[in-house]
Design a protein around this motif. Sequence first.
Motif, PDB file in Angstrom:
ATOM      1  N   SER A 277       0.644  -1.204  -0.106  1.00 24.34           N
ATOM      2  CA  SER A 277       0.016   0.037   0.110  1.00 24.34           C
ATOM      3  C   SER A 277       0.683   1.097  -0.030  1.00 24.34           C
ATOM      4  O   SER A 277       0.562   2.251  -0.671  1.00 24.34           O
ATOM      5  CB  SER A 277      -0.851  -0.125   1.249  1.00 24.34           C
ATOM      6  OG  SER A 277      -1.729   1.220   1.281  1.00 24.34           O
TER       7      SER A 277
ATOM      8  N   GLU B 262       0.302   4.537  -1.962  1.00 20.85           N
ATOM      9  CA  GLU B 262       0.041   5.803  -1.710  1.00 20.85           C
ATOM     10  C   GLU B 262       1.142   7.012  -1.592  1.00 20.85           C
ATOM     11  O   GLU B 262       0.822   7.920  -2.102  1.00 20.85           O
ATOM     12  CB  GLU B 262      -0.195   5.730  -0.134  1.00 20.85           C
ATOM     13  CG  GLU B 262      -1.529   4.903   0.366  1.00 20.85           C
ATOM     14  CD  GLU B 262      -1.614   4.600   1.794  1.00 20.85           C
ATOM     15  OE1 GLU B 262      -1.133   5.410   2.622  1.00 20.85           O
ATOM     16  OE2 GLU B 262      -1.969   3.585   2.176  1.00 20.85           O
TER      17      GLU B 262
ATOM     18  N   TYR C 148      -7.583   0.140   3.305  1.00 21.59           N
ATOM     19  CA  TYR C 148      -7.168   0.011   2.032  1.00 21.59           C
ATOM     20  C   TYR C 148      -7.953   0.478   0.968  1.00 21.59           C
ATOM     21  O   TYR C 148      -7.496   1.039  -0.041  1.00 21.59           O
ATOM     22  CB  TYR C 148      -6.843  -1.555   1.785  1.00 21.59           C
ATOM     23  CG  TYR C 148      -5.570  -1.773   2.765  1.00 21.59           C
ATOM     24  CD1 TYR C 148      -4.449  -1.231   2.804  1.00 21.59           C
ATOM     25  CD2 TYR C 148      -5.630  -2.972   3.519  1.00 21.59           C
ATOM     26  CE1 TYR C 148      -3.306  -1.711   3.411  1.00 21.59           C
ATOM     27  CE2 TYR C 148      -4.499  -3.517   4.131  1.00 21.59           C
ATOM     28  CZ  TYR C 148      -3.632  -2.859   4.012  1.00 21.59           C
ATOM     29  OH  TYR C 148      -2.612  -3.141   5.003  1.00 21.59           O
TER      30      TYR C 148
ATOM     31  N   LEU D 123      -6.551   3.420  -1.904  1.00 21.96           N
ATOM     32  CA  LEU D 123      -6.472   3.138  -3.121  1.00 21.96           C
ATOM     33  C   LEU D 123      -7.627   4.065  -4.005  1.00 21.96           C
ATOM     34  O   LEU D 123      -7.108   4.145  -5.037  1.00 21.96           O
ATOM     35  CB  LEU D 123      -6.825   1.769  -3.514  1.00 21.96           C
ATOM     36  CG  LEU D 123      -5.423   0.621  -2.669  1.00 21.96           C
ATOM     37  CD1 LEU D 123      -5.996  -0.891  -3.000  1.00 21.96           C
ATOM     38  CD2 LEU D 123      -4.310   1.009  -3.446  1.00 21.96           C
TER      39      LEU D 123
END
Length: 285
Positions: free
Chosen positions: A123, A127, A222, A226
């Motif tokens: 992630s 990010e 999450y 996203l």
Amino acid sequence: MVQLVDGDIRTREVLGWQGVHVLHFIGSSCSQKLRVFLNLKKIPWQSHPIDLPGNENMRPWFLGINPRGLVPVLVHDGAVHIESNDIIQYLEQKFPTPRLIPAGHENEVAGATQARGRSAPRSAYVELRFVFAPLGPPKPVAALESYIANGSGTVQGSKDHDKQVQIEFWQRAAREGFTDAQARASTLKFRAEFDALDNTLRKQPYLMGDALSVLDIAWLIYEHRLSLAGYPFERLHPHVHAWAERLRTMPEVAKEVTQLRHSAEQLDTIRRAQAGKTLEMVAGF
């Protein structure tokens, strides 16, 4: 569960804190997850904001509390707990109602949340590239030197391998940035995971059945990050998209996830930093 022992802690003042204290950052995904959990549980807690953009987590005071330099941290009646999934499981035991880990599924949830935690580095590649788009090295040299030099370097009395992993991640990011290949690989793995979740949510309202659980909280964070990065959930995973939109209407969730939104000017800055590339283009969607 990761409760620190006396020798791990150099900032001794926290040992006298009574009640539930949380050291966190408003934009940290793991902090968001814990705050949603606390909201749903209606647990009173004292907030201690940590300035991650200012690298406060890499200074001696904070590293004296959590040698890994990560948020959130829970201090409950002087006991220091780190790692968000472990904190949530600990609080579920201490504050059992309303139940957010279904009875009889404790081990299943523990395994699943730990697996979700291992998605955090993936992630981060997405990010830091498409949500925050740092200009220049993501961590200044002085901050990283402080991180290396300070803190006990131990967790539960043993030398902490996880801190070295963090050091190597930031050193590599300073050398290489966040590449198309890293973002693509991370996003494709998330796509496979969300394909499976979409199939689950096709059949039931929540990830563990008919009731909201900690797995819904973890995966929603999450999904939200996203989405901010430009991942096309509505097109690729319509059941996940509908589930997330429903959860975002809950006040306990909305007050946390809506705190990280980009203005038109911020979005324009991120687009310019990417030289016109989008996550969909990089991932090949």
